[in-house]
Write an enzyme that holds these catalytic residues in place. Structure first.
Site, PDB file in Angstrom:
ATOM      1  CG  ASP A   1      -2.021  21.430  -8.725  1.00  0.00           C
ATOM      2  OD1 ASP A   1      -2.145  20.473  -7.942  1.00  0.00           O
ATOM      3  OD2 ASP A   1      -2.180  21.331  -9.957  1.00  0.00           O
ATOM      4  N   PRO A   2       1.694  21.613  -8.167  1.00  0.00           N
ATOM      5  CG  PRO A   2       2.890  19.765  -7.430  1.00  0.00           C
ATOM      6  CD  PRO A   2       1.544  20.377  -7.390  1.00  0.00           C
TER       7      PRO A   2
ATOM      8  CE1 TYR B   1       2.314  12.408   1.857  1.00  0.00           C
ATOM      9  CE2 TYR B   1       2.691  13.602  -0.194  1.00  0.00           C
ATOM     10  CZ  TYR B   1       2.632  12.408   0.506  1.00  0.00           C
ATOM     11  OH  TYR B   1       2.881  11.215  -0.140  1.00  0.00           O
TER      12      TYR B   1
ATOM     13  CG  PHE C   1      -9.575  12.161 -14.336  1.00  0.00           C
ATOM     14  CD1 PHE C   1     -10.060  13.108 -13.444  1.00  0.00           C
ATOM     15  CD2 PHE C   1      -8.529  12.529 -15.189  1.00  0.00           C
ATOM     16  CE1 PHE C   1      -9.513  14.388 -13.381  1.00  0.00           C
ATOM     17  CE2 PHE C   1      -7.977  13.817 -15.143  1.00  0.00           C
ATOM     18  CZ  PHE C   1      -8.463  14.733 -14.237  1.00  0.00           C
TER      19      PHE C   1
ATOM     20  CB  VAL D   1      -5.726  12.954 -10.660  1.00  0.00           C
ATOM     21  CG1 VAL D   1      -4.411  12.242 -10.916  1.00  0.00           C
ATOM     22  CG2 VAL D   1      -6.259  13.528 -11.944  1.00  0.00           C
TER      23      VAL D   1
ATOM     24  CE  LYS E   1       5.404  10.573   2.969  1.00  0.00           C
ATOM     25  NZ  LYS E   1       5.532   9.155   3.326  1.00  0.00           N
TER      26      LYS E   1
ATOM     27  CG  ASN F   1       1.037  11.410  -9.152  1.00  0.00           C
ATOM     28  OD1 ASN F   1       1.950  12.203  -8.966  1.00  0.00           O
ATOM     29  ND2 ASN F   1      -0.223  11.689  -8.921  1.00  0.00           N
TER      30      ASN F   1
ATOM     31  NE  ARG G   1       0.693  19.755  -3.337  1.00  0.00           N
ATOM     32  CZ  ARG G   1      -0.072  19.114  -4.206  1.00  0.00           C
ATOM     33  NH1 ARG G   1      -1.162  19.678  -4.668  1.00  0.00           N
ATOM     34  NH2 ARG G   1       0.225  17.920  -4.627  1.00  0.00           N
TER      35      ARG G   1
HETATM   36  N1  LIG Z   1       0.292   6.408  -4.019  1.00  0.00           N
HETATM   37  C1  LIG Z   1       1.120   7.330  -4.459  1.00  0.00           C
HETATM   38  O1  LIG Z   1       0.985   7.814  -5.607  1.00  0.00           O
HETATM   39  C2  LIG Z   1       2.289   7.782  -3.613  1.00  0.00           C
HETATM   40  C3  LIG Z   1       3.164   8.729  -4.167  1.00  0.00           C
HETATM   41  C4  LIG Z   1       4.227   9.172  -3.394  1.00  0.00           C
HETATM   42  C5  LIG Z   1       4.441   8.653  -2.133  1.00  0.00           C
HETATM   43  N2  LIG Z   1       3.582   7.730  -1.638  1.00  0.00           N
HETATM   44  C6  LIG Z   1       3.831   7.248  -0.269  1.00  0.00           C
HETATM   45  O2  LIG Z   1       3.629   5.850  -0.189  1.00  0.00           O
HETATM   46  C7  LIG Z   1       3.054   5.504   1.076  1.00  0.00           C
HETATM   47  C8  LIG Z   1       1.781   4.710   0.882  1.00  0.00           C
HETATM   48  O3  LIG Z   1       0.847   5.495   0.152  1.00  0.00           O
HETATM   49  P1  LIG Z   1      -0.548   4.910  -0.338  1.00  0.00           P
HETATM   50  O4  LIG Z   1      -0.827   5.502  -1.650  1.00  0.00           O
HETATM   51  O5  LIG Z   1      -0.563   3.438  -0.177  1.00  0.00           O
HETATM   52  O6  LIG Z   1      -1.516   5.612   0.718  1.00  0.00           O
HETATM   53  P2  LIG Z   1      -2.725   4.993   1.566  1.00  0.00           P
HETATM   54  O7  LIG Z   1      -3.433   6.154   2.179  1.00  0.00           O
HETATM   55  O8  LIG Z   1      -3.518   4.048   0.768  1.00  0.00           O
HETATM   56  O9  LIG Z   1      -1.947   4.173   2.696  1.00  0.00           O
HETATM   57  C9  LIG Z   1      -1.373   4.790   3.806  1.00  0.00           C
HETATM   58  C10 LIG Z   1      -1.599   3.875   4.996  1.00  0.00           C
HETATM   59  O10 LIG Z   1      -1.004   4.473   6.171  1.00  0.00           O
HETATM   60  C11 LIG Z   1      -1.929   4.376   7.251  1.00  0.00           C
HETATM   61  N3  LIG Z   1      -1.652   5.482   8.169  1.00  0.00           N
HETATM   62  C12 LIG Z   1      -1.765   6.813   7.915  1.00  0.00           C
HETATM   63  N4  LIG Z   1      -1.411   7.520   8.999  1.00  0.00           N
HETATM   64  C13 LIG Z   1      -1.058   6.623   9.954  1.00  0.00           C
HETATM   65  C14 LIG Z   1      -0.590   6.735  11.284  1.00  0.00           C
HETATM   66  N5  LIG Z   1      -0.429   7.942  11.857  1.00  0.00           N
HETATM   67  N6  LIG Z   1      -0.328   5.596  11.984  1.00  0.00           N
HETATM   68  C15 LIG Z   1      -0.494   4.376  11.413  1.00  0.00           C
HETATM   69  N7  LIG Z   1      -0.944   4.207  10.143  1.00  0.00           N
HETATM   70  C16 LIG Z   1      -1.209   5.325   9.430  1.00  0.00           C
HETATM   71  C17 LIG Z   1      -3.293   4.472   6.601  1.00  0.00           C
HETATM   72  O11 LIG Z   1      -4.353   3.972   7.396  1.00  0.00           O
HETATM   73  C18 LIG Z   1      -3.077   3.662   5.323  1.00  0.00           C
HETATM   74  O12 LIG Z   1      -3.349   2.292   5.521  1.00  0.00           O
HETATM   75  C19 LIG Z   1       2.874   6.806   1.835  1.00  0.00           C
HETATM   76  O13 LIG Z   1       3.978   7.002   2.685  1.00  0.00           O
HETATM   77  C20 LIG Z   1       2.877   7.859   0.741  1.00  0.00           C
HETATM   78  O14 LIG Z   1       3.334   9.098   1.217  1.00  0.00           O
HETATM   79  C21 LIG Z   1       2.505   7.290  -2.342  1.00  0.00           C
END
Ligand SMILES: NC(=O)c1ccc[n+]([C@@H]2O[C@H](COP(=O)([O-])OP(=O)(O)OC[C@H]3O[C@@H](n4cnc5c(N)ncnc54)[C@H](O)[C@@H]3O)[C@@H](O)[C@H]2O)c1
Length: 310
Positions: free
Chosen positions: A271-272, A145, A191, A187, A149, A174, A142
């Site tokens: 896996d946390p 990622y 589910f 997840v 970050k 999440n 992992r």
């Molecule tokens: N959804 C969650 O539970 C969650 C939890 C923790 C952090 N986050 C963070 O929130 C943000 C959004 O997550 P999400 O759930 O909407 O994910 P998502 O995958 O639905 O959206 C991510 C977007 O970024 C775009 N993208 C990815 N790589 C790219 C690049 N190199 N250049 C340009 N665009 C790019 C993708 O096409 C997508 O539209 C992310 O930074 C993620 O790390 C989300």
């Protein structure tokens, strides 16, 4: 405001764009559609306040005119997506963060980074406060990622210290809700789809690992409060209601009135074992807390999945 949002075609980004357009802001989405969907943007293209740049954030981001706010969300975010795209994930978190910070610096814009609870790795303490430094495997499965970050957070902090960029970092836990992709291995959607199809629910390990699930409208409200705040701090945004993965499966089976059983699979590496945000800081400084309970949020999400399951 003129707002640039990277990753605006994704799950959380789309909800934010909707809110910004409702408030009559001008929104420029920068997204390479790696995991986001052009269809997510269809409703916005009618608006004169909306524009879309199809670009990978590892490239120079050229925006004409004034920019008031840069939000950097672009990154693969589900374990399936970052495992399939490890190098792009590393570049979005490193080069993409530097590029978006450079844009904010050039335009004298405010800045927000969406970081993640994954910066805590497999934590030794629970709940996790922002002051906890985490326990991350730097070269594990992992790490592309988690470490991207962590680098992104370091970059934002340095630009804040050196160039006085008016920045904040939100560590999202999440998040679930309508507009999640149904096949990206997260997840909650996994589910729900399995329960609605009457298939056994896939649980990795024994299902006693815990997670805390936040409904998307709460996450979006937290991000907007952090954007509006004068504070240049790091904030946990998540729902402290911690449950085991087995409890989540049982709840979804019950809410969908499914007859699905459980199919236990081997636990992936790293896996946390636990995830629970300490949100005192967001409560105290941002006056934010989540409002939507798990069953209410799951029911809304189940309704959306039913309407979108082909
Ligand atoms: N959804 C969650 O539970 C969650 C939890 C923790 C952090 N986050 C963070 O929130 C943000 C959004 O997550 P999400 O759930 O909407 O994910 P998502 O995958 O639905 O959206 C991510 C977007 O970024 C775009 N993208 C990815 N790589 C790219 C690049 N190199 N250049 C340009 N665009 C790019 C993708 O096409 C997508 O539209 C992310 O930074 C993620 O790390 C989300």
């Amino acid at each position: 405001m003129n707002i640039v949002i990277t990753g605006g075609a994704g799950f959380i980004g789309t909800h934010l764009v909707e809110k910004f357009l409702e408030k009559s802001h001008n929104v420029i989405v920068v997204d390479n559609l790696l995991t986001g969907l052009k269809a997510n943007l269809d409703n916005f293209t009618k608006s004169k306040n909306f524009s879309f740049i199809d670009l990978d954030v590892q490239n120079h981001i050229q925006i004409d005119g004034e920019v008031d706010y840069v939000l950097h969300l672009a990154s693969a975010a589900s374990p399936k997506a970052y495992t399939d795209n490890p190098i792009n994930t590393l570049k979005a978190g490193s080069i993409g963060t530097i590029n978006t910070l450079g844009l904010a610096k050039a335009k004298h814009a405010k800045y927000l980074l969406t970081s993640t609870s994954e910066v805590y790795g497999d934590p030794e303490i629970s709940p996790q406060p922002e002051s906890y430094w985490g326990r991350v495997n730097p070269n594990g499965v992992r790490s592309m990622y988690d470490e991207a970050k962590r680098f992104a957070e370091a970059a934002v902090s340095s630009y804040n210290r050196i160039y006085n960029i008016d920045s904040r970092i939100v560590r999202l836990f999440n998040t679930y809700g309508p507009k999640m992709k149904l096949n990206d291995g997260r997840v909650v959607t996994n589910f729900i789809v399995q329960a609605l199809n009457g298939e056994d629910i896939t649980i990795y390990g024994k299902g006693n690992q815990t997670r805390s699930f936040c409904y998307v409208s709460d996450t979006v409200a937290g991000i907007i409060k952090a954007m509006d705040s004068e504070s240049n701090e790091v904030f946990n945004i998540g729902n402290p209601n911690e449950i085991t993965i087995l409890q989540l499966a049982e709840t979804i089976v019950q809410l969908t009135e499914s007859k699905s059983g459980v199919n236990y699979q081997e636990l992936p590496d790293d896996d946390p074992t636990q995830r629970k945000p300490d949100i005192s800081k967001a409560k105290n400084i941002l006056d934010w807390k989540p409002d939507i309970g798990l069953e209410e949020g799951l029911n809304k999400t189940i309704g959306w999945v039913k309407a979108n399951l082909n």
